[in-house]
Design a protein around this motif. Structure first.
Motif, mmCIF file in Angstrom:
data_model
loop_
_atom_site.group_PDB
_atom_site.id
_atom_site.type_symbol
_atom_site.label_atom_id
_atom_site.label_comp_id
_atom_site.label_asym_id
_atom_site.label_seq_id
_atom_site.Cartn_x
_atom_site.Cartn_y
_atom_site.Cartn_z
ATOM 1 N N ARG A 156 0.825 -1.204 0.000
ATOM 2 C CA ARG A 156 0.000 0.000 0.000
ATOM 3 C C ARG A 156 0.863 1.260 0.000
ATOM 4 O O ARG A 156 0.534 2.247 -0.672
ATOM 5 C CB ARG A 156 -0.928 -0.019 1.218
ATOM 6 C CG ARG A 156 -2.061 0.990 1.134
ATOM 7 C CD ARG A 156 -3.144 0.674 2.129
ATOM 8 N NE ARG A 156 -2.730 0.916 3.508
ATOM 9 C CZ ARG A 156 -3.533 0.758 4.564
ATOM 10 N NH1 ARG A 156 -4.772 0.332 4.378
ATOM 11 N NH2 ARG A 156 -3.100 0.994 5.781
ATOM 12 N N ALA A 157 1.969 1.222 0.742
ATOM 13 C CA ALA A 157 2.871 2.379 0.771
ATOM 14 C C ALA A 157 3.499 2.622 -0.599
ATOM 15 O O ALA A 157 3.630 3.760 -1.046
ATOM 16 C CB ALA A 157 3.958 2.167 1.824
ATOM 17 N N LEU A 158 3.894 1.544 -1.279
ATOM 18 C CA LEU A 158 4.490 1.681 -2.611
ATOM 19 C C LEU A 158 3.503 2.298 -3.588
ATOM 20 O O LEU A 158 3.866 3.145 -4.425
ATOM 21 C CB LEU A 158 4.959 0.320 -3.128
ATOM 22 C CG LEU A 158 6.182 -0.290 -2.447
ATOM 23 C CD1 LEU A 158 6.430 -1.706 -2.970
ATOM 24 C CD2 LEU A 158 7.412 0.579 -2.669
ATOM 25 N N GLY A 163 2.930 5.084 -6.796
ATOM 26 C CA GLY A 163 2.122 4.498 -7.866
ATOM 27 C C GLY A 163 2.648 3.162 -8.355
ATOM 28 O O GLY A 163 2.291 2.714 -9.447
ATOM 29 N N ILE A 164 3.477 2.486 -7.546
ATOM 30 C CA ILE A 164 4.058 1.200 -7.941
ATOM 31 C C ILE A 164 3.131 0.069 -7.520
ATOM 32 O O ILE A 164 2.806 -0.075 -6.341
ATOM 33 C CB ILE A 164 5.454 1.007 -7.319
ATOM 34 C CG1 ILE A 164 6.433 2.038 -7.882
ATOM 35 C CG2 ILE A 164 5.977 -0.405 -7.555
ATOM 36 C CD1 ILE A 164 7.809 2.011 -7.239
ATOM 37 N N LYS A 165 2.707 -0.738 -8.489
ATOM 38 C CA LYS A 165 1.864 -1.892 -8.205
ATOM 39 C C LYS A 165 2.735 -3.123 -7.979
ATOM 40 O O LYS A 165 3.697 -3.360 -8.712
ATOM 41 C CB LYS A 165 0.907 -2.147 -9.364
ATOM 42 C CG LYS A 165 -0.104 -1.027 -9.585
ATOM 43 C CD LYS A 165 -1.024 -1.356 -10.753
ATOM 44 C CE LYS A 165 -2.049 -0.253 -10.979
ATOM 45 N NZ LYS A 165 -2.942 -0.572 -12.126
ATOM 46 N N ILE A 242 12.176 7.523 -6.778
ATOM 47 C CA ILE A 242 12.243 6.832 -5.491
ATOM 48 C C ILE A 242 13.687 6.737 -4.996
ATOM 49 O O ILE A 242 14.617 6.463 -5.756
ATOM 50 C CB ILE A 242 11.589 5.432 -5.590
ATOM 51 C CG1 ILE A 242 11.360 4.834 -4.205
ATOM 52 C CG2 ILE A 242 12.418 4.489 -6.441
ATOM 53 C CD1 ILE A 242 10.482 3.588 -4.228
ATOM 54 N N THR A 243 13.867 6.998 -3.708
ATOM 55 C CA THR A 243 15.158 6.843 -3.037
ATOM 56 C C THR A 243 14.936 6.050 -1.756
ATOM 57 O O THR A 243 13.793 5.892 -1.294
ATOM 58 C CB THR A 243 15.777 8.207 -2.667
ATOM 59 O OG1 THR A 243 14.925 8.847 -1.699
ATOM 60 C CG2 THR A 243 15.924 9.105 -3.901
ATOM 61 N N LEU A 247 11.515 6.412 0.513
ATOM 62 C CA LEU A 247 10.788 5.165 0.735
ATOM 63 C C LEU A 247 10.654 4.897 2.233
ATOM 64 O O LEU A 247 9.595 4.482 2.720
ATOM 65 C CB LEU A 247 11.507 4.000 0.059
ATOM 66 C CG LEU A 247 10.895 2.610 0.301
ATOM 67 C CD1 LEU A 247 9.460 2.546 -0.209
ATOM 68 C CD2 LEU A 247 11.746 1.523 -0.348
ATOM 69 N N GLN A 248 11.719 5.151 2.970
ATOM 70 C CA GLN A 248 11.677 4.988 4.424
ATOM 71 C C GLN A 248 10.590 5.872 5.031
ATOM 72 O O GLN A 248 9.829 5.440 5.912
ATOM 73 C CB GLN A 248 13.051 5.355 4.999
ATOM 74 C CG GLN A 248 13.146 5.321 6.502
ATOM 75 C CD GLN A 248 14.564 5.576 6.972
ATOM 76 O OE1 GLN A 248 15.401 4.692 6.971
ATOM 77 N NE2 GLN A 248 14.846 6.798 7.362
#
Length: 419
Positions: A156-158, A163-165, A242-243, A247-248
């Motif tokens: 869900r966070a991604l 927008g990454i599935k 993304i880094t 992401l963290q």
């Protein structure tokens, strides 16, 4: 923007502990866990009584971070307080508790490149870490350990932030584009506490990953847990924005905005009730006894000596130039090396020397075997082999192996994977 939001959170006294307050808090939680451990049955709190924290390790040393993970697992009480720890490492290879490092990793390359090899306390397969990975550990009471919850939260966070599935396969890996693995998973369950950890490939060096985990001709037979090889991808291949840092942040917020036991979205109001992002300094001052845990994890006896028993069998054709010149052989002359290795030490070894090599002057198998038993399955064994062959000369001024002995040493070198 995301990093700025983290800075605001970690600077707020309402959302983080720092210095003495943080250390006192950790010790109090550790003490309360001992009380919990003494009870035969625990009464678990309702979901609304559980708070969450995101611990951010300030170390990038694999042994320190594994020790911190183990310290939290052994000492903290997660009954009312669930924790997600995020951490990064310098280049290293991490094997599962029940794996064989000589089978899973390119041990000679790791030694040459000074890449650490570590054995963790959880099961599962081998992974490569560098600063392009984000490692995540979810801590909860054993009764509320839920790997599926954790993976869906990451999914869900991604999607929410980038927008990454992604999908979760039957091995509970995270997969993108129906094919590529971006995260593996492993876990440890104790009587009171369970943790689930995984690593997300963000911008890892895939060339180094491939070399460090390259399969080689080992001739090893073992019942140790074997890794399942998969095609991998970096998340940055899907979205170059993304880094590891953002992401963290995204994962931390997703964790804090999600109730402890189900995957609803509590939004900002739930985030405000949590304990927030907390930098943790993995030292003995903060976590008494951490250095001892780290020393155990660094040791050869843990990283290599805990390998399940295995056997090795390798055959090497003898070059024609080393055979007796006056003889003609109908079959290929092969030197065969068989070994049994227990706790990383050579327990038994047999050198089957072909007639052609014996007739050309090579002999003395018994003395070689005597010198090898009990030696580590490393260059230590190779050195013992060379010493044993030199002692057979019975001439004090002979300091070098002859060409036949050099051939045997070279074959042995390939067996123990030294450079």
């Amino acid at each position: 923007m995301a990093q700025a939001m983290v800075k605001r959170i970690v600077s707020s006294s309402a959302c983080t502990f720092a210095g003495l307050a943080q250390k006192t808090y950790i010790r109090n939680v550790a003490a309360s866990s001992k009380v919990a451990a003494s009870k035969k049955e625990r009464v678990l709190p309702t979901e609304g009584e559980i708070t969450k924290s995101v611990f951010m390790s300030q170390s990038t040393d694999i042994y320190t971070n594994l020790a911190l993970e183990d310290w939290l697992y052994k000492n903290m009480d997660f009954t009312n307080h669930h924790v997600m720890m995020v951490w990064r490492n310098e280049p290293c290879v991490v094997i599962g508790r029940h794996q064989n490092p000589w089978l899973e990793a390119n041990v000679p390359l790791l030694s040459e490149k000074e890449i650490a090899l570590a054995r963790r306390n959880s099961g599962g397969g081998t992974v490569y870490h560098d600063r392009g990975n984000l490692n995540i550990t979810f801590f909860a009471p054993r009764e509320r350990y839920d790997r599926n919850y954790n993976l869906k939260l990451i999914k869900r966070a991604l999607f929410r932030s980038f927008g990454i599935k992604s999908t979760i396969n039957e091995r509970q890996d995270l997969i993108v584009r129906d094919k590529y693995k971006v995260s593996g998973t492993a876990a440890k369950l104790g009587r009171l506490t369970g943790y689930h950890h995984c690593t997300l490939l963000v911008n890892a060096n895939k060339a180094d990953l491939s070399k460090a985990l390259a399969k080689r001709e080992h001739g090893i037979q073992t019942k140790a847990t074997a890794s399942t090889r998969s095609e991998v991808a970096n998340l940055k291949d899907l979205d170059n924005r993304i880094t590891v840092e953002n992401l963290q942040t995204a994962l931390g917020y997703e964790y804090l905005r999600t109730p402890a036991l189900h995957l609803d979205d509590g939004g900002q109001s739930l985030i405000a009730k949590q304990r927030g992002f907390q930098f943790v300094n993995p030292t003995d001052d903060w976590f008494p006894g951490l250095a001892e845990l780290k020393n155990d994890l660094v040791s050869w006896d843990w990283c290599f000596g805990r390998t399940p028993m295995f056997t090795v069998s390798r055959s090497f054709p003898v070059p024609i130039g080393l055979l007796a010149p006056s003889k003609v052989y109908s079959a290929t002359q092969e030197l065969v090396i068989n070994m049994t290795v227990e706790k990383g030490l050579i327990n038994d070894v047999t050198l089957s020397i072909p007639p052609g090599l014996i007739e050309s002057g090579f002999h003395g198998e018994a003395s070689v075997i005597t010198h090898l038993k009990g030696k580590r399955f490393t260059s230590e064994a190779l050195n013992a082999l060379q010493d044993a062959m030199l002692t057979r000369h019975h001439v004090s001024d002979v300091k070098e192996l002859d060409d036949k002995e050099q051939f045997v040493a070279k074959c042995f070198d390939q067996v123990v994977n030294t450079m």
